[in-house]
Design a protein around this motif. Sequence first.
Motif, mmCIF file in Angstrom:
data_model
loop_
_atom_site.group_PDB
_atom_site.id
_atom_site.type_symbol
_atom_site.label_atom_id
_atom_site.label_comp_id
_atom_site.label_asym_id
_atom_site.label_seq_id
_atom_site.Cartn_x
_atom_site.Cartn_y
_atom_site.Cartn_z
ATOM 1 N N ALA A 191 0.826 -1.210 0.000
ATOM 2 C CA ALA A 191 0.000 0.000 0.000
ATOM 3 C C ALA A 191 0.861 1.262 0.000
ATOM 4 O O ALA A 191 0.565 2.225 -0.716
ATOM 5 C CB ALA A 191 -0.950 0.001 1.188
ATOM 6 N N VAL A 192 1.922 1.261 0.778
ATOM 7 C CA VAL A 192 2.821 2.419 0.799
ATOM 8 C C VAL A 192 3.522 2.563 -0.555
ATOM 9 O O VAL A 192 3.691 3.679 -1.060
ATOM 10 C CB VAL A 192 3.831 2.318 1.962
ATOM 11 C CG1 VAL A 192 4.905 3.387 1.854
ATOM 12 C CG2 VAL A 192 3.113 2.414 3.300
ATOM 13 N N GLY A 193 3.882 1.442 -1.147
ATOM 14 C CA GLY A 193 4.473 1.484 -2.489
ATOM 15 C C GLY A 193 3.506 2.076 -3.500
ATOM 16 O O GLY A 193 3.909 2.854 -4.379
ATOM 17 N N GLN A 194 2.228 1.731 -3.393
ATOM 18 C CA GLN A 194 1.222 2.308 -4.282
ATOM 19 C C GLN A 194 1.052 3.802 -4.035
ATOM 20 O O GLN A 194 0.816 4.562 -4.973
ATOM 21 C CB GLN A 194 -0.123 1.605 -4.105
ATOM 22 C CG GLN A 194 -0.190 0.256 -4.772
ATOM 23 C CD GLN A 194 -1.561 -0.383 -4.620
ATOM 24 O OE1 GLN A 194 -2.300 -0.083 -3.687
ATOM 25 N NE2 GLN A 194 -1.886 -1.271 -5.535
ATOM 26 N N GLN A 195 1.186 4.225 -2.779
ATOM 27 C CA GLN A 195 1.114 5.652 -2.476
ATOM 28 C C GLN A 195 2.236 6.399 -3.199
ATOM 29 O O GLN A 195 1.997 7.437 -3.814
ATOM 30 C CB GLN A 195 1.243 5.881 -0.964
ATOM 31 C CG GLN A 195 0.071 5.410 -0.154
ATOM 32 C CD GLN A 195 -0.818 6.532 0.279
ATOM 33 O OE1 GLN A 195 -0.344 7.535 0.782
ATOM 34 N NE2 GLN A 195 -2.103 6.370 0.070
ATOM 35 N N ILE A 196 3.426 5.853 -3.129
ATOM 36 C CA ILE A 196 4.572 6.489 -3.776
ATOM 37 C C ILE A 196 4.407 6.481 -5.293
ATOM 38 O O ILE A 196 4.667 7.486 -5.968
ATOM 39 C CB ILE A 196 5.880 5.792 -3.344
ATOM 40 C CG1 ILE A 196 6.115 6.019 -1.844
ATOM 41 C CG2 ILE A 196 7.064 6.274 -4.170
ATOM 42 C CD1 ILE A 196 7.191 5.154 -1.236
#
Length: 87
Positions: free
Chosen positions: A54-59
């Motif tokens: 999810a954090v990777g998708q945010q970035i």
Amino acid sequence: MVDSISAASNLWASGVMGVQRGMDLVNNSADTIARLPITSSSSSNLPDGDLIQAVGQQIEGLYQVKASAKGLQIANKALESLFRITA
């Protein structure tokens, strides 16, 4: 001249779609993060993979929006130049 206007407006439309896709990534990943279970820091049952993804998708969404916004700036300058030429 018409081809130039068409190309600039296509770039603009592509930029808008890119911003929308980037915002969708950010919103979907924020929803995923919000739905993760809240546990104590001593628990080893935290779904790290979900959080990391999810954090990777945010970035990824952030960079998508930034790149698309740059494309919009370029398209805007191109259209502005074409309108000045025709005025």
